[in-house]
Write a protein that holds these residues in place. Structure first.
Motif, PDB file in Angstrom:
ATOM      1  N   SER A  26     -35.191  29.705  14.705  1.00 33.31           N
ATOM      2  CA  SER A  26     -33.882  29.686  15.374  1.00 33.31           C
ATOM      3  C   SER A  26     -34.048  29.649  16.896  1.00 33.31           C
ATOM      4  CB  SER A  26     -33.073  30.919  14.967  1.00 33.31           C
ATOM      5  OG  SER A  26     -33.698  32.076  15.468  1.00 33.31           O
ATOM      6  N   ASP A  27     -32.919  29.410  17.590  1.00 37.06           N
ATOM      7  CA  ASP A  27     -32.959  29.329  19.062  1.00 37.06           C
ATOM      8  C   ASP A  27     -33.520  30.606  19.674  1.00 37.06           C
ATOM      9  OD1 ASP A  27     -31.892  26.876  18.744  1.00 37.06           O
ATOM     10  OD2 ASP A  27     -29.971  27.289  19.721  1.00 37.06           O
ATOM     11  N   LYS A  28     -33.173  31.748  19.067  1.00 37.67           N
ATOM     12  CA  LYS A  28     -33.674  33.039  19.564  1.00 37.67           C
ATOM     13  C   LYS A  28     -34.905  33.483  18.775  1.00 37.67           C
ATOM     14  CE  LYS A  28     -30.411  33.920  22.587  1.00 37.67           C
ATOM     15  NZ  LYS A  28     -30.699  34.163  24.002  1.00 37.67           N
ATOM     16  N   GLY A  29     -35.490  32.551  18.018  1.00 35.21           N
ATOM     17  CA  GLY A  29     -36.622  32.874  17.162  1.00 35.21           C
ATOM     18  C   GLY A  29     -37.941  32.962  17.911  1.00 35.21           C
ATOM     19  N   TYR A  86     -31.533  23.512  11.590  1.00 33.31           N
ATOM     20  CA  TYR A  86     -30.415  22.577  11.385  1.00 33.31           C
ATOM     21  C   TYR A  86     -30.883  21.127  11.486  1.00 33.31           C
ATOM     22  CZ  TYR A  86     -28.265  27.017  12.597  1.00 33.31           C
ATOM     23  OH  TYR A  86     -27.969  28.350  12.657  1.00 33.31           O
TER      24      TYR A  86
END
Lengths: 354, 291
Positions: free
Chosen positions: B131-134, B154
């Motif tokens: 994820s983007d904050k992963g 995604y």
């Protein structure tokens, strides 16, 4: 003499048999005792709602009405009701959001209206709870608006239209419209914001195109987590999804946009084939009781439908508890929406595909 | 006497009977019902007037969106299978040929370990990474290598990564058994006759392991095209596959007939691809009996 002695002696076999009988009897006793109690089959949410229903609200109803409440909290409910016999439906009372209730009513799976003579508390509900936009009765509502991170320096958000601001690219959140009530209500709001009204689908589609890039999820719980983790900074959400973290020092807040908030109703209906009609009406009436409404509202942060409910100051300040506040609710015409659902789904699936 | 012997019921048939009944009840009957529902206007059990119709199939053919969904599903299945084969084959070869029992046990544990965790948990683990904050994006940002998060979730790539992680063990375990049964002396003989190790592998080991490649690929492909959890979580509903569309039709549109038609199409495509794949590999390997 010998026979008498022999018969009274505790053999290992007798001991095991007696122990087993006692054990089975103890386990089965509550079920046997309640075997004759009528069972009311209902649907209901999990989470905090499910917890309080199981711990307090449900047992109190069972005790008062001498019945057993059997709750299905495994969503989706409507396909299961659809697959069951009309004369012996799987549920007596269906609790779900308004859009699905309209679909159920169109299919003849639920009764479109609740009889006020059988549910006296219906007289005390706000008009929206039994309006022509509602099948059955709405027992609670949430306000759909915007949820935002307060630690990102976004400034003061007041309008729905700010969701289209390019500074939220990659940080805005929405829903999978075909499967989510909030997403469907938001689509109608887009028609109002950028077109001639809720039913202006072309304007809504154009607006949705301009929302990309957007992170979409299928249910509100997932959106809450995205907002809490900072994956999204501004998103469509209902007030309960923000207020339920009250007191946890989360950097999130709910925004009621100036154009109005959308209504996310919790609706109860009764199935036509139910063999427990009297009990089903009693359950709907019970769920509208002021004390039940207050307890649930203060647990899950839903706005009560009963006008006579007096919430504690903390809840009263934020929830829709006065006629003035309730008048800001915008209800969606779900009958109109459901008639075009296939066409809308095909279009929005195309819009949001990667 | 001989007539009596031939008409006597085979004892083995009695053992097969329960599984045959089970197969008929839980495989043929549901598929038959699904096929029936796909050509009816409604559910005859709860609706009084139901007629035959081809509208569900007509809708699918008439709208290119559904054909795109079908192609996306097949594409994800094929890419997942190829990547799983590319990763799984060397690992399976190593496992099959390793001399040390401890080494074999450790490799087997390494392959099996991910299977001890549920698919949902493993997919969520990938979400925390992609994820983007992963982990991946935050590490790259903190090292100053990127300014904005890379779009790892995604996307079809994200889905394939998740599916490959889940299905590689199926490929490895299938291949290990087949490669392990190939006589190593055949490769040695090829090398003694002047073939390089690579040529010995390409002309001896690889053709002999084709039945394993076929079985493993079919298994992974079938699992990948019918996957629901991983595409929905890692694709974020922006990559539509047939299983997601079928669920959407049942849970949100309450259109069982169209969902059944989509299910039948998924089944037919799978069968066609299996037959084609079978024939192609049979021709390549010269194993005509596979056809």
């Amino acid at each position: 003499m010998m026979k008498a002695l022999g018969s009274s002696r505790l053999s290992r076999r007798r001991f095991l048999t007696a122990s087993a009988s006692l054990g089975i009897g103890t386990i089965a006793a509550p079920y046997v005792a309640r075997a004759d109690d009528p069972t009311l089959r209902i649907t209901g949410w999990g989470g905090k709602w499910g917890e309080i229903m199981k711990a307090e609200i449900g047992p109190a109803f069972e005790s008062e009405f001498k019945c057993k409440l059997q709750t299905d909290s495994a969503f989706p409910y409507l396909p299961k009701l659809q697959a069951s016999s009309r004369s012996a439906p799987i549920y007596d009372v269906l609790h779900t959001n308004s859009n699905e209730q309209w679909a159920a009513a169109e299919m003849g799976l639920v009764e479109p209206k609740i009889d006020p003579k059988l549910v006296p508390n219906l007289a005390d509900v706000y008009p929206y709870a039994v309006s022509d936009k509602i099948v059955g009765v709405s027992i609670f509502t949430s306000a759909i608006g915007l949820g935002m991170r307060t630690d990102k320096g976004y400034g003061n958000v007041t309008s729905w239209k700010e969701l289209w601001d390019t500074k939220y690219n990659g940080m805005r959140g929405g829903y999978v419209i075909p499967v989510n009530s909030l997403g469907q209500a938001f689509l109608m709001m887009c028609g109002t914001l950028f077109g001639k009204g809720q039913t202006d689908l072309d304007a809504a589609y154009t607006a949705l195109e301009k929302l990309k890039p957007i992170k979409i999820v299928d249910f509100t719980g997932a959106m809450e987590k995205m907002l809490l983790s900072g994956e999204v900074g501004l998103c469509v959400i209902h007030d309960s999804g923000i207020y339920r973290y009250d007191g946890q020092n989360q950097p999130t807040d709910f925004v009621a946009p100036s154009e109005g908030v959308l209504s996310l109703e919790q609706v109860l209906t009764i199935t036509p084939g139910s063999k427990m009609k009297e009990l089903a009406n009693a359950y709907v009436n019970y769920m509208l009781r002021p004390e039940v409404q207050k307890r649930l509202a203060e647990t899950v942060w839903y706005s009560p439908a009963n006008r006579r409910v007096k919430l504690d100051a903390k809840y009263d300040a934020k929830l829709l508890t006065t006629p003035e506040k309730v008048s800001k609710l915008i209800q969606v015409d779900w009958k109109w929406y459901n008639e075009r659902k296939d066409e809308i789904d095909q279009r929005v699936n195309r819009i949001f595909r990667a | 006497m001989s007539n009596a012997a031939t008409t006597r019921p085979n004892g083995l048939a009695l053992f097969i009977l329960p599984s045959a009944l089970l197969f008929a009840l839980f495989f043929f009957l549901p598929i038959g019902l699904m096929a029936l529902m796909s050509v009816l206007t409604g559910n005859p059990v709860v609706m009084p007037k139901v007629a035959f119709t081809t509208r569900h199939y007509g809708r699918m053919i008439g709208d290119p969106y559904y054909l795109e969904v079908i192609w996306t599903t097949i594409r994800i299945g094929l890419v997942t299978t190829l990547v799983a084969l590319a990763i799984g084959y060397p690992l399976a070869h190593w496992m099959a040929r390793i001399k040390s029992r401890t080494g074999h046990a450790l490799l087997l544990m390494a392959v099996l370990a991910p299977m001890l965790t549920g698919i949902v948990v493993r997919t969520f683990a990938w979400m925390t990474l992609l994820s983007d904050k992963g982990v991946v994006n935050q590490t790259l940002i903190s090292l100053g290598l990127i300014a904005q998060p890379l779009k790892l979730m995604y996307t079809e790539t994200g889905i394939v990564v998740g599916l490959v992680h889940i299905y590689v063990p199926f490929m490895v375990l299938t291949l290990t058994g087949v490669i392990g049964r190939i006589d190593e002396r055949l490769e040695q003989a090829a090398e003694n006759l002047g073939a390089s190790p690579l040529r010995a592998f390409l002309e001896v080991t690889l053709p002999l392991s084709l039945p394993g490649i076929l079985a493993g690929s079919l298994l992974v492909f079938a699992l990948a095209i019918s996957a629901y959890v991983t595409p929905i979580l890692l694709g974020g509903f922006q990559i539509m596959t047939l299983p997601i569309l079928i669920y959407q039709q049942i849970s949100a549109n309450f259109n069982v007939g169209f969902a059944a038609a989509l299910g039948i199409v998924l089944l037919v495509i799978s069968l066609l691809l299996v037959i084609a794949y079978n024939r192609a590999l049979g021709l390549v390997s010269g194993q005509r009996e596979l056809q």
